[in-house]
Design a protein around this motif. Structure first.
Motif, PDB file in Angstrom:
ATOM      1  N   TYR A  79     -27.478 -33.195 -70.701  1.00  0.00           N
ATOM      2  CA  TYR A  79     -26.197 -33.194 -71.399  1.00  0.00           C
ATOM      3  C   TYR A  79     -26.293 -34.165 -72.560  1.00  0.00           C
ATOM      4  CZ  TYR A  79     -23.875 -30.855 -67.482  1.00  0.00           C
ATOM      5  OH  TYR A  79     -23.494 -29.965 -66.523  1.00  0.00           O
ATOM      6  N   LEU A  81     -24.509 -37.088 -74.530  1.00  0.00           N
ATOM      7  CA  LEU A  81     -23.467 -38.107 -74.445  1.00  0.00           C
ATOM      8  C   LEU A  81     -23.322 -38.725 -75.823  1.00  0.00           C
ATOM      9  CD1 LEU A  81     -23.985 -39.966 -71.128  1.00  0.00           C
ATOM     10  CD2 LEU A  81     -21.884 -40.045 -72.396  1.00  0.00           C
ATOM     11  N   CYS A  90     -18.877 -36.691 -73.157  1.00  0.00           N
ATOM     12  CA  CYS A  90     -20.058 -36.084 -72.547  1.00  0.00           C
ATOM     13  C   CYS A  90     -19.919 -34.575 -72.607  1.00  0.00           C
ATOM     14  CB  CYS A  90     -20.172 -36.558 -71.106  1.00  0.00           C
ATOM     15  SG  CYS A  90     -21.565 -35.832 -70.246  1.00  0.00           S
ATOM     16  N   CYS A  98     -16.465 -38.007 -65.267  1.00  0.00           N
ATOM     17  CA  CYS A  98     -17.840 -37.825 -65.724  1.00  0.00           C
ATOM     18  C   CYS A  98     -18.676 -39.017 -65.298  1.00  0.00           C
ATOM     19  CB  CYS A  98     -17.880 -37.656 -67.233  1.00  0.00           C
ATOM     20  SG  CYS A  98     -19.560 -37.720 -67.855  1.00  0.00           S
ATOM     21  N   HIS A 100     -21.742 -39.385 -65.895  1.00  0.00           N
ATOM     22  CA  HIS A 100     -22.725 -39.735 -66.926  1.00  0.00           C
ATOM     23  C   HIS A 100     -22.234 -40.884 -67.793  1.00  0.00           C
ATOM     24  CE1 HIS A 100     -23.124 -35.277 -66.127  1.00  0.00           C
ATOM     25  NE2 HIS A 100     -24.197 -35.801 -65.593  1.00  0.00           N
ATOM     26  N   ILE A 101     -20.957 -40.800 -68.168  1.00  0.00           N
ATOM     27  CA  ILE A 101     -20.370 -41.874 -68.966  1.00  0.00           C
ATOM     28  C   ILE A 101     -20.344 -43.159 -68.145  1.00  0.00           C
ATOM     29  CG2 ILE A 101     -18.246 -42.682 -70.096  1.00  0.00           C
ATOM     30  CD1 ILE A 101     -17.748 -39.746 -70.932  1.00  0.00           C
TER      31      ILE A 101
END
Ligand SMILES: [Zn+2]
Length: 112
Positions: A79, A81, A90, A98, A100-101
């Motif tokens: 992904y 970001l 993201c 999320c 990932h953040i």
């Protein structure tokens, strides 16, 4: 090894295995569809597992767990970001949760 199962037991086992295989094929197809859709929208990139990730200014790649189900794969989906004016977004678009953040922010805090 002797197979002492009755014919009906074997039939049951074969039928269960067929169902398992069919479910796996369906899951794989759904995942491929999802990846194709994300790719068409430019929300994922595929990179070699050994690729040196050089993200652009305010842009980071994060490997997606849910898109990369094969741990031995040579290529992985990532992904994107991005950070604009201190605001992270993201491309997985799970805005509220999320991870990932969360990872990115945690890493930054550790690094700082
Ligand atoms: Zn995300």
């Amino acid at each position: 090894m002797t197979d002492n199962r009755t014919l009906s037991q074997v039939e049951k086992a074969v039928s269960a295995m067929r169902k398992k295989v069919a479910a796996a094929v369906k899951r794989h197809g759904k995942l491929q569809e999802r990846i194709s859709a994300l790719q068409a929208e430019g929300r994922v990139v595929r990179l070699h597992k050994d690729a040196e990730i050089v993200a652009g200014d305010g842009c980071t790649y994060v490997k997606s767990d849910s898109l990369n189900t094969d741990p031995d794969s040579e290529w992985n989906w990532y992904y994107l970001l991005t950070e604009v004016c201190g605001l992270h977004s993201c491309s997985c678009e799970a805005w509220k949760a999320c991870k990932h953040i969360a990872w990115l922010i945690t890493d930054e805090l550790i690094a700082a």
